[in-house]
Design an enzyme around this catalytic site. Structure first.
Site, PDB file in Angstrom:
ATOM      1  CE  LYS A 204     -23.028 -56.764 -18.019  1.00  0.00           C
ATOM      2  NZ  LYS A 204     -22.217 -57.450 -18.992  1.00  0.00           N
TER       3      LYS A 204
ATOM      4  CG  PHE B 243     -17.574 -59.386 -21.900  1.00  0.00           C
ATOM      5  CD1 PHE B 243     -18.243 -58.605 -22.836  1.00  0.00           C
ATOM      6  CD2 PHE B 243     -16.189 -59.481 -22.009  1.00  0.00           C
ATOM      7  CE1 PHE B 243     -17.553 -57.928 -23.853  1.00  0.00           C
ATOM      8  CE2 PHE B 243     -15.493 -58.813 -23.030  1.00  0.00           C
ATOM      9  CZ  PHE B 243     -16.184 -58.044 -23.936  1.00  0.00           C
TER      10      PHE B 243
ATOM     11  CB  ALA C 274     -15.221 -56.395 -20.521  1.00  0.00           C
TER      12      ALA C 274
ATOM     13  CG  PHE D 142     -36.058 -58.096 -24.837  1.00  0.00           C
ATOM     14  CD1 PHE D 142     -35.349 -58.449 -23.698  1.00  0.00           C
ATOM     15  CD2 PHE D 142     -35.460 -57.231 -25.741  1.00  0.00           C
ATOM     16  CE1 PHE D 142     -34.064 -57.969 -23.470  1.00  0.00           C
ATOM     17  CE2 PHE D 142     -34.176 -56.745 -25.531  1.00  0.00           C
ATOM     18  CZ  PHE D 142     -33.489 -57.117 -24.398  1.00  0.00           C
TER      19      PHE D 142
ATOM     20  NE  ARG E 223     -18.687 -51.637 -17.695  1.00  0.00           N
ATOM     21  CZ  ARG E 223     -18.873 -52.606 -18.564  1.00  0.00           C
ATOM     22  NH1 ARG E 223     -17.877 -53.052 -19.290  1.00  0.00           N
ATOM     23  NH2 ARG E 223     -20.075 -53.124 -18.730  1.00  0.00           N
TER      24      ARG E 223
ATOM     25  CD1 TRP F 115     -34.721 -50.329 -22.473  1.00  0.00           C
ATOM     26  CD2 TRP F 115     -36.781 -49.568 -22.884  1.00  0.00           C
ATOM     27  NE1 TRP F 115     -34.652 -49.468 -23.551  1.00  0.00           N
ATOM     28  CE2 TRP F 115     -35.894 -48.989 -23.824  1.00  0.00           C
ATOM     29  CE3 TRP F 115     -38.134 -49.211 -22.948  1.00  0.00           C
ATOM     30  CZ2 TRP F 115     -36.315 -48.091 -24.825  1.00  0.00           C
ATOM     31  CZ3 TRP F 115     -38.557 -48.318 -23.938  1.00  0.00           C
ATOM     32  CH2 TRP F 115     -37.651 -47.775 -24.858  1.00  0.00           C
TER      33      TRP F 115
ATOM     34  CB  THR G 276     -31.227 -51.587 -18.951  1.00  0.00           C
ATOM     35  OG1 THR G 276     -30.610 -51.051 -20.126  1.00  0.00           O
ATOM     36  CG2 THR G 276     -32.648 -51.078 -18.841  1.00  0.00           C
TER      37      THR G 276
ATOM     38  CE  LYS H  56     -30.821 -45.800 -33.170  1.00  0.00           C
ATOM     39  NZ  LYS H  56     -30.737 -44.366 -32.880  1.00  0.00           N
TER      40      LYS H  56
END
Lengths: 554, 554
Positions: B70, B300, B272, B380, B93, B408, B72, B104
């Protein structure tokens, strides 16, 4: 109208920090701004230069609980040198937020001898102490997570010596039980919180000479022992890299200015009892690269602050002070002369004369290092002429250089006489020597401090301390300097023994190895590493004005 | 070679923040630099301007534990608008340090759709979260000091609801006992630590519209109850001024930039679950004063993030989103289609088709507010053409605007199609309406959320929640919006009920009044307000390079 430190600071003309940097010879590329009036110094971007500046250490006689104005004299003396067109910088400690919220009284000097912007410096400043809190508690979380995840290092939860930390005065956190609530809450054990400035990480940051040295020191810190009583270090937990990452910005010294525009570095603030109590080595040596004269201070009286400055900080830093100022006040001398706290404002020349023995001992102590101290008699409005004359006559008779200072009211102009005397001492060739070698035995080092610095007869180790000493030797940790944790009110380990006590024995109750900092903390009494709040905390008077300005902050 | 978020960030060309400020129309006098690439914005020094910018809210379908990208997509969409020469800013945020050290994965976007300087933002940034930790724990210390100093307010130590906080993942602090060790340690009681982002102060800071409003909200916070069950607030303790003083810099929004130089404001990061999960109102409204389009996100899935964004944040802020993007992934759709976590990378178009019901429900939900959502299918490398076609066919049939995004890998260029669709929705006149009024009864508000947003049948209050509701009404606290604390994995309150469950009843276990934030937190399950660390924390790989650069940070 009446002046407060905050009102004087608010009315002061403050220069953009770039102008201060220019005065100090710091190029733009070495400057990282934090707002308009604060900056971090990237020391790697400074023009190559040796640390040539001479160091003036400001220390004090055994103080009253209110303090004798050491920071104020430090700032005022630097401003005096500045008025005399000397190349000068001042290096001070960062204040802790805990006491700021608790007790009215700042740590940035006072009156017209202050550092600016005082409200930022006294609140979050550039976040150094917050970074230390983060690193301290991240380490604690890694330790408890290790226990929870199977404890492959065999750590004994009862022998974890690493405590959590907050930059706050909070007595309810002194002793706690953590890990409650069943398996989801980890492994139950006793723990406690120190104030962040008492964290070993603060001492480590203040003695580190580079990022690499910082990481190596962090790796060496002992966090506890296994069930087989073997020490566990940060290196065993493999988190020294992460802790260094959290601290990399905090290691950079902070540039600010005095009210008279003298460049000031404020960086690091280790507790003066459990640690060595002076600003970072990085700060002092950065100032020594930039200025010919660096005025700095050490916490508490000369028996603690100056002794540790010599034997811990300057030994590690490869320099020594070239002049030492001992701040004395009529008030503190009267206290050493036997006058009670409530009566210190009343004239009593006899008491002053009786109390002079305390100052005399500190003068003797500094002379043992090969330095001729200069006494700064920091004036208060309640001081009488007769009391002041008493002190000056004593100094003349004893061959001690003395200057009256009135920097709270006059700024640098109130410290010109002091600056002249200090300059003479700076220019005098001297034969500096430390009082002990790191390789002396622990008992020998302790005995030297007690006999030569405190003027006592001998030391005595409790059974606990003796057992710890055996352990220390077993692990080869004994060739480190001593960091005494002793009351600041007396030369002895008994707070009420004022003046110049003699023939006393100092009891060493506990010896705590601080391998990251690189010293052995020797406790001589109950040392408070987490202060409490008073009944009426200073916070009750604090507020923010309509334009975002601080209200009620000192 | 392989790219990581950190390596891409390190290789990116980053502009001095003054250049970004100039692009955003922020005058020099409103800029407070924090290093070369971060600045705080003094909103009072901005040229007077109404908050005119249109708001694009980026939300998501019910996510997998790894998240659907989200942040990204939010960054990439803003960069796409920037490429199209729109006046645009992104508002996000602030990441919490706890998860950074633990797991990570950053919170600053990823790949070529990131905000910079990512390592600073993910570590201490400008110290906002540290200031909140300080204020939270100062308040806790004031409470325990009040008990210790005589407890004139008659606070019941068993009914103190204010917890301590640290910005860390530390399960051992979830449940603790404090005040141990006799009178010097204060009054013993049970306590616990939340992660700082779960502190009510974080929610307060994120909903405050000015310093004055901040102080008023802090004053209203309930910290516990007396022995007579009367609420005690910060105002009773008289420390709202001190807390505001600690937070005054933290209230200023932070300016940074995306990898493509789009101005970004990163400010505030409430949890959240226990809070509303979006950046500060101050940040969004500042961006709306500066840009025509503001792209922002909420935590979320749309059932939680978007619902709270509408009913809590934008209601308070006096605006509403003009477009909503729902981020979906092939992976998450397959999960909703019944595929197990370990097999999500394998092609399974049938599972995608089955999982589409979850996306369909979120589309329906957004339509109820009067907004036609745009679906962003975040690609992806493991996605197959057949799976993607399945989704596009569904969207065409359902009349839902959909765009493939590949930000991305491609940055803004990978979001141009999405930007075009969003622009159409921005320009379309709409009839926005909230689903409930603050003055509706608590049960009515809960029922509306459960039925209209979650697609459930009804609500059920535990005895405890019913008793709390009686108390709430007694104190007149019931006319506040609801802040649901529910699992993000399911539309229901049962994490394993994937897809689009129906006919379920949501159990409200507890209702916690947050008067400072101005909402009622309704707990529907075990909500974790202090995360733990995994067996191998991300910290183990972290380090600092010879030039001070971060290593191993994502």
């Amino acid at each position: 109208m009446s002046f407060t430190d905050l009102s004087i600071a608010a009315d002061a003309k403050i220069l953009p920090i770039q102008e201060i940097a220019e005065r100090a010879g710091i190029p733009d590329e070495a400057l990282e701004l934090y707002g308009k009036y604060k900056a971090k110094i990237n020391v790697n971007a400074l023009p190559t230069a040796t640390a040539h500046g001479k160091v003036v250490l400001v220390t004090a006689i055994s103080p009253t609980p209110a303090g004798e104005g050491k920071s104020t004299v430090t700032v005022g003396l630097a401003d005096a040198f500045n008025q005399l067109n000397e190349s000068v910088m001042v290096a001070l400690r960062e204040p802790s937020l805990g006491p700021v919220m608790g007790v009215k009284g700042g740590a940035t000097g006072g009156g017209f001898a202050q550092v600016l912007p005082m409200e930022d410096i006294n609140l979050h400043f550039t976040g150094d102490i917050h970074a230390i809190t983060s690193a301290n508690n991240a380490l604690a979380a890694f330790i408890d997570n290790h226990l929870h995840q199977g404890n492959s290092l065999n750590i004994d939860p009862r022998r974890i010596t690493w405590k959590r930390a907050l930059d706050i005065n909070d007595r309810a956190l002194r002793q706690v039980t953590i890990g409650l609530g069943g398996p989801a809450g980890g492994i139950p054990r006793q723990d406690g919180f120190d104030i962040t400035v008492a964290s070993e990480i603060m001492a480590v940051l203040c003695l580190a000479t580079s990022l690499e040295d910082l990481k190596e020191r962090l790796a060496r810190m002992v966090i506890g022992y296994t069930y087989d009583r073997l020490p566990i270090t940060v290196r065993d937990l493999e988190v020294e890299g992460a802790l260094t990452l959290l601290l990399k910005e905090a290691l950079k010294p902070n540039l600010v200015q005095t009210i008279e525009g003298t460049p000031a570095i404020i960086h690091g603030g280790p507790f003066a009892n459990i640690a060595h109590g002076c600003n970072s080595l990085m700060a002092t040596n950065t100032a020594r690269r930039l200025a010919d004269i660096v005025v700095t201070e050490a916490g508490f009286g000369a028996d603690l602050g100056a002794e540790k400055f010599m034997h811990i900080k300057s030994r590690k830093g490869g320099f020594h002070p070239d002049a030492v100022v001992i701040v004395a006040t009529v008030r503190a001398l009267k206290m050493h002369g036997g006058i009670e706290k409530g009566l210190l404002a009343e004239t009593d020349s006899d008491a002053v004369r009786r109390g002079m023995v305390n100052l005399a001992k500190h003068v003797d102590t500094i002379r043992q290092f090969g330095i001729e101290p200069v006494v700064a008699l920091n004036r208060f409005v309640t001081d009488s002429e007769s009391e002041i004359n008493e002190i000056i006559e004593w100094a003349d008779a004893a061959g001690v250089a003395i200057a009256l200072t009135n920097v709270w009211e006059q700024g640098g102009a109130g410290g010109l006489e002091l600056a002249a005397l200090v300059k003479q001492e700076l220019d005098r060739p001297k034969n500096f020597s430390l009082l002990y070698e790191e390789t002396d035995s622990v008992e020998e080092k302790l005995r030297i401090i007690v006999q030569k610095v405190y003027g006592g007869a001998d030391i005595q180790l409790t059974d606990k301390a003796q057992k710890q000493l055996v352990e220390l030797k077993k692990y080869g940790w004994d060739a480190l300097p001593i960091c005494m944790a002793k009351t600041q009110y007396s030369l002895s380990d008994q707070p009420k023994l004022l003046g110049r006590p003699e023939g006393f024995t100092v009891t060493i109750r506990e010896i705590m190895p601080k391998l990251g900092a690189g010293f052995l903390v020797c406790l001589t009494g109950d040392i408070m590493t987490m202060p409490g709040l008073p009944k009426q905390p200073a916070a009750l008077k604090m507020d923010v004005g309509v334009n975002g300005e601080a209200i009620g902050l000192f």
